[in-house]
Design a protein around this motif. Structure first.
Motif, mmCIF file in Angstrom:
data_model
loop_
_atom_site.group_PDB
_atom_site.id
_atom_site.type_symbol
_atom_site.label_atom_id
_atom_site.label_comp_id
_atom_site.label_asym_id
_atom_site.label_seq_id
_atom_site.Cartn_x
_atom_site.Cartn_y
_atom_site.Cartn_z
ATOM 1 N N GLU A 184 47.621 54.819 54.672
ATOM 2 C CA GLU A 184 46.884 54.711 53.412
ATOM 3 C C GLU A 184 46.633 53.243 53.072
ATOM 4 O OE1 GLU A 184 47.463 55.929 48.665
ATOM 5 O OE2 GLU A 184 49.106 56.176 50.106
ATOM 6 N N VAL A 185 45.473 52.976 52.467
ATOM 7 C CA VAL A 185 45.140 51.638 51.969
ATOM 8 C C VAL A 185 45.159 51.682 50.438
ATOM 9 C CG1 VAL A 185 43.400 49.817 51.856
ATOM 10 C CG2 VAL A 185 43.746 51.102 53.985
ATOM 11 N N ARG A 186 45.841 50.730 49.831
ATOM 12 C CA ARG A 186 45.903 50.645 48.370
ATOM 13 C C ARG A 186 45.254 49.340 47.919
ATOM 14 N NH1 ARG A 186 52.327 52.343 47.716
ATOM 15 N NH2 ARG A 186 52.098 54.516 48.482
ATOM 16 N N THR A 187 44.422 49.417 46.893
ATOM 17 C CA THR A 187 43.700 48.241 46.375
ATOM 18 C C THR A 187 43.910 48.148 44.859
ATOM 19 O OG1 THR A 187 41.640 49.377 45.798
ATOM 20 C CG2 THR A 187 41.941 48.749 48.104
ATOM 21 N N PRO A 188 43.621 46.984 44.283
ATOM 22 C CA PRO A 188 43.701 46.874 42.820
ATOM 23 C C PRO A 188 42.643 47.708 42.113
ATOM 24 C CG PRO A 188 43.793 44.701 43.863
ATOM 25 C CD PRO A 188 43.383 45.681 44.909
ATOM 26 N N GLY A 189 41.647 48.154 42.858
ATOM 27 C CA GLY A 189 40.577 48.941 42.248
ATOM 28 C C GLY A 189 39.364 48.107 41.906
ATOM 29 N N GLN A 190 39.568 46.978 41.214
ATOM 30 C CA GLN A 190 38.461 46.083 40.854
ATOM 31 C C GLN A 190 38.989 44.646 40.829
ATOM 32 O OE1 GLN A 190 36.367 47.160 37.292
ATOM 33 N NE2 GLN A 190 34.937 45.428 37.410
ATOM 34 N N VAL A 191 38.237 43.737 41.472
ATOM 35 C CA VAL A 191 38.618 42.326 41.513
ATOM 36 C C VAL A 191 37.380 41.473 41.250
ATOM 37 C CG1 VAL A 191 40.517 42.689 43.120
ATOM 38 C CG2 VAL A 191 38.236 42.194 44.007
ATOM 39 N N ALA A 192 37.628 40.271 40.815
ATOM 40 C CA ALA A 192 36.517 39.351 40.549
ATOM 41 C C ALA A 192 36.063 38.704 41.843
ATOM 42 C CB ALA A 192 36.951 38.278 39.548
ATOM 43 N N VAL A 193 34.783 38.456 41.925
ATOM 44 C CA VAL A 193 34.221 37.786 43.099
ATOM 45 C C VAL A 193 34.821 36.389 43.202
ATOM 46 C CG1 VAL A 193 32.117 36.882 44.143
ATOM 47 C CG2 VAL A 193 32.083 39.100 42.971
ATOM 48 N N GLY A 194 35.225 35.966 44.401
ATOM 49 C CA GLY A 194 35.769 34.634 44.630
ATOM 50 C C GLY A 194 37.274 34.573 44.509
ATOM 51 N N THR A 195 37.924 35.643 44.075
ATOM 52 C CA THR A 195 39.388 35.636 43.982
ATOM 53 C C THR A 195 39.992 36.080 45.312
ATOM 54 O OG1 THR A 195 39.424 37.916 43.119
ATOM 55 C CG2 THR A 195 39.309 36.133 41.521
ATOM 56 N N LYS A 196 41.336 36.022 45.385
ATOM 57 C CA LYS A 196 42.035 36.367 46.625
ATOM 58 C C LYS A 196 43.009 37.510 46.342
ATOM 59 C CE LYS A 196 41.723 31.650 48.455
ATOM 60 N NZ LYS A 196 42.480 30.492 49.010
ATOM 61 N N VAL B 19 30.822 33.432 53.068
ATOM 62 C CA VAL B 19 30.342 33.303 51.686
ATOM 63 C C VAL B 19 31.001 34.370 50.827
ATOM 64 C CG1 VAL B 19 28.129 32.334 52.419
ATOM 65 C CG2 VAL B 19 28.359 34.820 52.117
ATOM 66 N N ASN B 20 30.824 34.230 49.505
ATOM 67 C CA ASN B 20 31.316 35.264 48.601
ATOM 68 C C ASN B 20 30.382 36.486 48.669
ATOM 69 O OD1 ASN B 20 33.488 33.768 47.514
ATOM 70 N ND2 ASN B 20 32.101 32.686 46.135
ATOM 71 N N PRO B 21 30.900 37.670 48.847
ATOM 72 C CA PRO B 21 30.032 38.839 48.849
ATOM 73 C C PRO B 21 29.470 39.084 47.453
ATOM 74 C CG PRO B 21 32.334 39.503 48.929
ATOM 75 C CD PRO B 21 32.320 38.012 49.072
ATOM 76 N N ALA B 22 28.345 39.759 47.409
ATOM 77 C CA ALA B 22 27.709 40.047 46.121
ATOM 78 C C ALA B 22 28.535 41.070 45.344
ATOM 79 C CB ALA B 22 26.298 40.576 46.349
ATOM 80 N N PRO B 23 28.462 41.009 44.017
ATOM 81 C CA PRO B 23 29.165 42.029 43.231
ATOM 82 C C PRO B 23 28.642 43.426 43.583
ATOM 83 C CG PRO B 23 28.470 40.202 41.844
ATOM 84 C CD PRO B 23 27.779 40.002 43.169
ATOM 85 N N GLY B 24 29.526 44.374 43.504
ATOM 86 C CA GLY B 24 29.130 45.751 43.806
ATOM 87 C C GLY B 24 30.311 46.586 44.278
ATOM 88 N N GLU B 25 29.990 47.759 44.775
ATOM 89 C CA GLU B 25 31.013 48.691 45.242
ATOM 90 C C GLU B 25 31.187 48.562 46.758
ATOM 91 O OE1 GLU B 25 29.890 52.597 44.009
ATOM 92 O OE2 GLU B 25 30.242 52.191 41.870
ATOM 93 N N TYR B 26 32.469 48.522 47.183
ATOM 94 C CA TYR B 26 32.797 48.383 48.592
ATOM 95 C C TYR B 26 33.890 49.405 48.961
ATOM 96 C CZ TYR B 26 30.211 43.996 48.361
ATOM 97 O OH TYR B 26 29.231 43.045 48.177
ATOM 98 N N VAL B 27 34.159 49.476 50.255
ATOM 99 C CA VAL B 27 35.180 50.412 50.756
ATOM 100 C C VAL B 27 36.058 49.665 51.753
ATOM 101 C CG1 VAL B 27 35.570 52.445 52.212
ATOM 102 C CG2 VAL B 27 33.863 52.533 50.405
ATOM 103 N N PRO C 56 38.177 52.846 47.786
ATOM 104 C CA PRO C 56 37.099 52.114 47.106
ATOM 105 C C PRO C 56 37.638 50.864 46.402
ATOM 106 C CG PRO C 56 37.756 54.033 45.817
ATOM 107 C CD PRO C 56 38.522 54.118 47.101
ATOM 108 N N ILE C 57 36.758 49.866 46.303
ATOM 109 C CA ILE C 57 37.058 48.645 45.555
ATOM 110 C C ILE C 57 35.752 48.127 44.978
ATOM 111 C CG2 ILE C 57 36.861 47.215 47.629
ATOM 112 C CD1 ILE C 57 38.920 45.332 46.341
ATOM 113 N N VAL C 58 35.827 47.600 43.762
ATOM 114 C CA VAL C 58 34.640 47.088 43.071
ATOM 115 C C VAL C 58 34.785 45.581 42.883
ATOM 116 C CG1 VAL C 58 33.233 47.199 40.990
ATOM 117 C CG2 VAL C 58 34.297 49.290 41.903
ATOM 118 N N LEU C 59 33.749 44.847 43.339
ATOM 119 C CA LEU C 59 33.752 43.406 43.106
ATOM 120 C C LEU C 59 32.848 43.125 41.918
ATOM 121 C CD1 LEU C 59 33.399 42.037 46.784
ATOM 122 C CD2 LEU C 59 35.481 42.474 45.457
ATOM 123 N N GLY C 60 33.383 42.365 40.913
ATOM 124 C CA GLY C 60 32.589 42.094 39.727
ATOM 125 C C GLY C 60 32.548 40.625 39.382
#
Length: 228
Positions: free
Chosen positions: A111-123, A202-210, A224-228
């Protein structure tokens, strides 16, 4: 009358009488024959008209050889019921996993676990979780080089891979108890990458990713993960 009298000799009168007698007998015989013929003909015609045929004479062969109905058929011996077919022997159930043996892919959960949503440019930090889902302990190699996370966008285009630019290696073989979970932390630098790590990052564009995880040949579901 027995002694005829006349001018002629007696023999002449006797011959005449005999002739008359013969003629009379012939007449009577003809009348009798005609009567019998008429009676016989009328009887045959009546029989033909009534449709009754005279019984046919039994052939000589049938008087000697008995007919089929007169022959007694020998009793047939009772037929015993066939023995029941033996029931098919089912194959023995496959043996379960051997305690202490290798952890096959079907004995593991990934299983992969993510924060769910992160800001673009963060780690952000992601988790790759390995679980022994079997009922017995088993052994699995968990080396760093066998672990990987891959990020894809909504069009399923590859955006980043954890082993693209900074691959790690280790020697990590473990005995996993039933239900035991092992968590590996993987940090993402926030930039795009590709397997050769030669393309600009480069920084990926904001949006929905997997995110998809892998441990050697075992692959996880999508997280799923959302970059905002």
């Amino acid at each position: 009358m027995l002694h005829p009298v006349g001018p002629l000799p007696a023999a002449v009168y006797w011959r005449r009488r005999l002739t008359v007698l013969v003629v009379l007998l012939l007449v009577l015989g003809g009348v009798s024959w005609l009567t019998v013929s008429l009676v016989a003909g009328s009887g045959a015609g009546a029989a033909a008209a009534s449709g009754t045929a005279a019984p046919a004479e039994v052939p000589a062969l049938e008087r000697v050889v008995p007919t089929v109905s007169e022959l007694r058929t020998p009793a047939t011996a009772p037929v015993s019921a066939p023995a029941p077919a033996p029931e098919p022997v089912s194959d023995p159930a496959p043996a379960g996993p051997t305690p202490g043996g290798p952890c096959t892919d079907d004995m593991l959960g990934l299983e992969v676990r993510t924060p769910g949503q992160v800001a673009v440019g963060t780690k952000p930090t992601f988790e790759l979780v390995v679980v022994n889902t079997a009922s017995v302990p088993c052994v699995r190699t968990l080396d760093k080089q066998l672990q990987e996370l891959v990020m894809v966008d909504a069009a399923r285009t590859r955006v980043w891979g954890s082993n693209d630019c900074f691959p790690e290696s280790s020697s990590d073989q473990r005995i996993l108890a039933p239900g035991e979970a092992v968590v590996f932390l993987i940090v993402w630098g926030g930039l795009t990458s590709e397997p050769t790590c030669t393309a600009p990052r480069v920084n990926p564009a904001p949006g929905e990713y997997v995110l998809r995880g892998r441990l050697d040949t075992k692959v996880s579901g999508d997280a799923p993960i959302v970059l905002g």
